[in-house]
Design a protein around this motif. Sequence first.
Motif, PDB file in Angstrom:
ATOM      1  N   ASN A  94      17.319  13.947 -19.709  1.00 18.47           N
ATOM      2  CA  ASN A  94      19.108  13.686 -19.216  1.00 18.47           C
ATOM      3  C   ASN A  94      18.923  13.418 -18.406  1.00 18.47           C
ATOM      4  OD1 ASN A  94      20.986  13.672 -21.323  1.00 18.47           O
ATOM      5  ND2 ASN A  94      20.972  15.892 -20.789  1.00 18.47           N
ATOM      6  N   ALA A  95      18.564  14.741 -17.116  1.00 20.12           N
ATOM      7  CA  ALA A  95      18.998  14.129 -15.739  1.00 20.12           C
ATOM      8  C   ALA A  95      18.583  13.126 -14.978  1.00 20.12           C
ATOM      9  CB  ALA A  95      18.481  15.625 -14.987  1.00 20.12           C
ATOM     10  N   ALA A  96      17.049  12.399 -15.722  1.00 15.73           N
ATOM     11  CA  ALA A  96      17.127  10.658 -15.253  1.00 15.73           C
ATOM     12  C   ALA A  96      18.257   9.994 -15.657  1.00 15.73           C
ATOM     13  CB  ALA A  96      16.175  10.121 -15.130  1.00 15.73           C
ATOM     14  N   PHE A  97      18.137  10.547 -16.984  1.00 10.61           N
ATOM     15  CA  PHE A  97      19.772   9.675 -17.555  1.00 10.61           C
ATOM     16  C   PHE A  97      21.869   9.172 -16.675  1.00 10.61           C
ATOM     17  CE2 PHE A  97      17.632   8.230 -21.966  1.00 10.61           C
ATOM     18  CZ  PHE A  97      16.103   7.775 -20.883  1.00 10.61           C
TER      19      PHE A  97
ATOM     20  N   LEU B 204      16.302   7.271 -26.092  1.00 13.88           N
ATOM     21  CA  LEU B 204      17.755   6.863 -26.369  1.00 13.88           C
ATOM     22  C   LEU B 204      18.480   7.810 -26.103  1.00 13.88           C
ATOM     23  CD1 LEU B 204      19.517   4.292 -26.431  1.00 13.88           C
ATOM     24  CD2 LEU B 204      19.005   4.698 -28.622  1.00 13.88           C
ATOM     25  N   PHE B 205      18.094   8.883 -27.024  1.00 17.27           N
ATOM     26  CA  PHE B 205      18.968  10.424 -26.797  1.00 17.27           C
ATOM     27  C   PHE B 205      18.282  11.237 -26.858  1.00 17.27           C
ATOM     28  CE2 PHE B 205      20.895   7.522 -30.587  1.00 17.27           C
ATOM     29  CZ  PHE B 205      21.519   6.530 -29.709  1.00 17.27           C
TER      30      PHE B 205
ATOM     31  N   TYR C  95      23.150  12.457 -22.088  1.00 16.79           N
ATOM     32  CA  TYR C  95      23.675  11.133 -21.147  1.00 16.79           C
ATOM     33  C   TYR C  95      23.260  10.196 -21.113  1.00 16.79           C
ATOM     34  CZ  TYR C  95      26.497  14.176 -17.526  1.00 16.79           C
ATOM     35  OH  TYR C  95      26.561  15.205 -17.244  1.00 16.79           O
ATOM     36  N   GLY C  96      21.950  10.456 -22.244  1.00 15.56           N
ATOM     37  CA  GLY C  96      21.135   9.247 -22.881  1.00 15.56           C
ATOM     38  C   GLY C  96      22.067   8.343 -23.904  1.00 15.56           C
ATOM     39  N   LEU C  97      23.170   9.235 -24.969  1.00 19.56           N
ATOM     40  CA  LEU C  97      23.792   8.840 -25.399  1.00 19.56           C
ATOM     41  C   LEU C  97      24.500   8.124 -24.702  1.00 19.56           C
ATOM     42  CD1 LEU C  97      25.482   8.357 -28.261  1.00 19.56           C
ATOM     43  CD2 LEU C  97      26.127  10.916 -28.777  1.00 19.56           C
ATOM     44  N   ALA C  98      26.155   8.589 -23.607  1.00 19.71           N
ATOM     45  CA  ALA C  98      27.069   8.667 -23.248  1.00 19.71           C
ATOM     46  C   ALA C  98      26.806   7.212 -22.799  1.00 19.71           C
ATOM     47  CB  ALA C  98      27.209   9.201 -22.128  1.00 19.71           C
ATOM     48  N   TYR C  99      25.328   6.495 -22.120  1.00 22.78           N
ATOM     49  CA  TYR C  99      24.993   5.282 -20.905  1.00 22.78           C
ATOM     50  C   TYR C  99      24.854   3.953 -22.447  1.00 22.78           C
ATOM     51  CZ  TYR C  99      22.154   2.037 -18.902  1.00 22.78           C
ATOM     52  OH  TYR C  99      22.047   1.050 -17.574  1.00 22.78           O
TER      53      TYR C  99
END
Length: 248
Positions: A82-85, A132-133, A143-147
Amino acid sequence: MSEKNKTASTVKAAPTKRVGRRPKSGQDVSRDAMIQCAINIARTETLTEVSMVRIGKELGVAAGMVHYHLGSRDELISSVINAAFKERLERLPLPTGQWRTDLEQFALSSLETMGRWPGLATYILTENKFRLFQRVQPGEVDYGLAYFDHMGRILKTMGLPGPMAAMVYHLLLLFVSVIAAEKENRQSPYTHGDFISGYVAKFPEESFPGASYLAAPFAALDSPAAYDAGIAILLDGFEKWIGLPADA
């Protein structure tokens, strides 16, 4: 507030209840500190080196305390991803309104992000979880969902039907992940060029004319060249398939 921040603010996790007792220990470290420790390891070594035991040793706390705060290694890995995303989303340039430029920027920013997180591309290509999520805590942003949402908005503004937009997104991210994994695993032909050329040279050219024809130029291919050629071919194909001019 920027468009990306607006997107991220709408995908916070729903509240969850922690289970289990806090282990008896004379020393405690916060969940945030544990996650930051994992992020530091993932940035300098590789995602595969991140573990509950490693975090406990790095911070000098009992393994049970790490499990109490983080739940499982899955949650720990998801927090790192999540930090990477988050970084991937924040580094994504703002849309220009020209679909080809926007997709080029999307692909390049994704490639560069994966390059800064050793093992991330390999994980995405080989694991089913968290590609993905992400599994986030109350008040945190997935941030997976946000992206995913941000890219969906860009593709939607292009006027593409949903199935076509989904294929464009999938093929681009798949291509970028493969190139990033090739780089981090040192799998480009150029990296092993001497072996490839030397092996084929052991045999008479007339016995393997196709291999002799390909060996030298194949051994010269590196990841940047493969990326440049591949992204151009993909975007040219999209332009023909979609039927939109590049500046639409």
